[in-house]
Design a protein around this motif. Structure first.
Motif, PDB file in Angstrom:
ATOM      1  N   GLN A   9       0.824  -1.203   0.000  1.00  0.00           N
ATOM      2  CA  GLN A   9       0.000   0.000   0.000  1.00  0.00           C
ATOM      3  C   GLN A   9       0.859   1.255   0.000  1.00  0.00           C
ATOM      4  OE1 GLN A   9      -3.467   0.108  -0.318  1.00  0.00           O
ATOM      5  NE2 GLN A   9      -2.968   2.250  -0.714  1.00  0.00           N
ATOM      6  N   ALA A  10       2.082   1.148   0.540  1.00  0.00           N
ATOM      7  CA  ALA A  10       2.992   2.295   0.591  1.00  0.00           C
ATOM      8  C   ALA A  10       3.408   2.773  -0.797  1.00  0.00           C
ATOM      9  CB  ALA A  10       4.233   1.941   1.412  1.00  0.00           C
ATOM     10  N   LEU A  11       3.212   1.943  -1.810  1.00  0.00           N
ATOM     11  CA  LEU A  11       3.563   2.339  -3.172  1.00  0.00           C
ATOM     12  C   LEU A  11       2.792   3.588  -3.600  1.00  0.00           C
ATOM     13  CD1 LEU A  11       3.557  -1.155  -4.932  1.00  0.00           C
ATOM     14  CD2 LEU A  11       5.525   0.068  -4.011  1.00  0.00           C
ATOM     15  N   ALA A  12       1.609   3.764  -3.047  1.00  0.00           N
ATOM     16  CA  ALA A  12       0.774   4.902  -3.428  1.00  0.00           C
ATOM     17  C   ALA A  12       1.381   6.228  -3.001  1.00  0.00           C
ATOM     18  CB  ALA A  12      -0.623   4.753  -2.823  1.00  0.00           C
ATOM     19  N   ASN A  13       2.357   6.192  -2.090  1.00  0.00           N
ATOM     20  CA  ASN A  13       2.967   7.421  -1.589  1.00  0.00           C
ATOM     21  C   ASN A  13       4.141   7.893  -2.443  1.00  0.00           C
ATOM     22  OD1 ASN A  13       1.203   7.371   0.641  1.00  0.00           O
ATOM     23  ND2 ASN A  13       2.582   6.004   1.761  1.00  0.00           N
ATOM     24  N   ASP A  14       4.494   7.111  -3.447  1.00  0.00           N
ATOM     25  CA  ASP A  14       5.613   7.470  -4.322  1.00  0.00           C
ATOM     26  C   ASP A  14       5.085   8.154  -5.575  1.00  0.00           C
ATOM     27  OD1 ASP A  14       8.682   6.784  -4.974  1.00  0.00           O
ATOM     28  OD2 ASP A  14       7.484   6.522  -6.803  1.00  0.00           O
ATOM     29  N   ALA A  15       5.682   9.288  -5.930  1.00  0.00           N
ATOM     30  CA  ALA A  15       5.173  10.096  -7.043  1.00  0.00           C
ATOM     31  C   ALA A  15       5.188   9.327  -8.364  1.00  0.00           C
ATOM     32  CB  ALA A  15       5.984  11.379  -7.167  1.00  0.00           C
TER      33      ALA A  15
END
Length: 229
Positions: free
Chosen positions: A12-18
């Motif tokens: 889910q942390a992938l969504a925080n990468d531009a």
């Protein structure tokens, strides 16, 4: 139809990468497609573990003869019946199909709102045609990002390495398998498990804490470390 899983806390942390967030525009989501750990990992070594069904119907863990650290996903399959059943369902459907049927099943089962797909939080590429099938699925779906770790290096080399590079299909060789020698031999992007930040620094490797390094197409040639928990 195959059963895809929604993002766990790490993916889910992938969504925080531009860079990766571009694949999630329009409310698209992160998913994974998982198979039975160990059973679908023909070239695993250091982490080889399997969930075994006993005569009484209960499951237990069985480690390989060279296992150094137990596969966390195999442990999940022993503990959680729904997890075991879902992964077994996927593996049973895929493993006996011909190539064209594999492609159609994978492609037809993709969630309609998929933006990023991690191929195998659990499991691995169990045959060359299965790996090639995922490549064709990525070719058909250029707006979806597909990424995977694999120890099945003999299926990667001479297979998709001979095909045109796809911007949305990113593989990482995972150390600890039976074909580790192929990583240097064929200059494969790799991930190595380390026991401390100091060890990663000594190796000159950045630590990927949240799968962003594994997934980013712009880092597809850069090896990295994974910090063991």
């Amino acid at each position: 139809m195959l059963k895809f899983s929604k993002a766990n806390a790490k993916t889910q942390a992938l969504a925080n990468d531009a860079e990766l967030a571009e694949y999630l525009q329009g409310n698209r989501k992160i998913y994974s497609l998982d198979l039975l750990s160990g059973w679908s990992c023909p070239h695993a070594k250091d982490c080889l573990s399997k969930a075994i069904v006993q005569d009484n119907g209960k499951r237990k863990i069985k480690d390989g003869k060279d296992t150094q650290f137990r596969c966390f996903s195999a442990s999940q399959e022993v503990q959680y019946t729904n997890v075991y059943n879902s992964r077994k369902h996927n593996f049973d459907l895929l493993r006996n199909l011909h190539f064209e049927d594999m492609v159609e099943l994978l492609n037809g089962s993709l969630p309609k709102n998929a933006g990023i797909v991690r191929i195998h939080v659990a499991g691995d590429f169990f045959s060359r045609q299965y790996l090639d099938a995922w490549y064709i699925v990525a070719l058909r779906n250029p707006k979806i990002l597909f990424y995977a770790y694999t120890k099945s290096l003999r299926f990667w080399v001479g297979g998709v390495t001979e095909m045109p590079t796809l911007h949305n299909f990113v593989l990482t060789a995972s150390y600890g398998g039976r074909d580790d020698h192929m990583i240097d031999q064929f200059n494969l992007r790799s991930a190595k498990v380390v026991f401390s930040e100091a060890e990663a620094e000594e190796l000159g490797l950045a630590i990927d804490h949240d799968d962003t390094h594994a997934a980013k197409p712009t880092l597809r040639d850069d090896s990295f470390a994974l910090l063991i928990h």
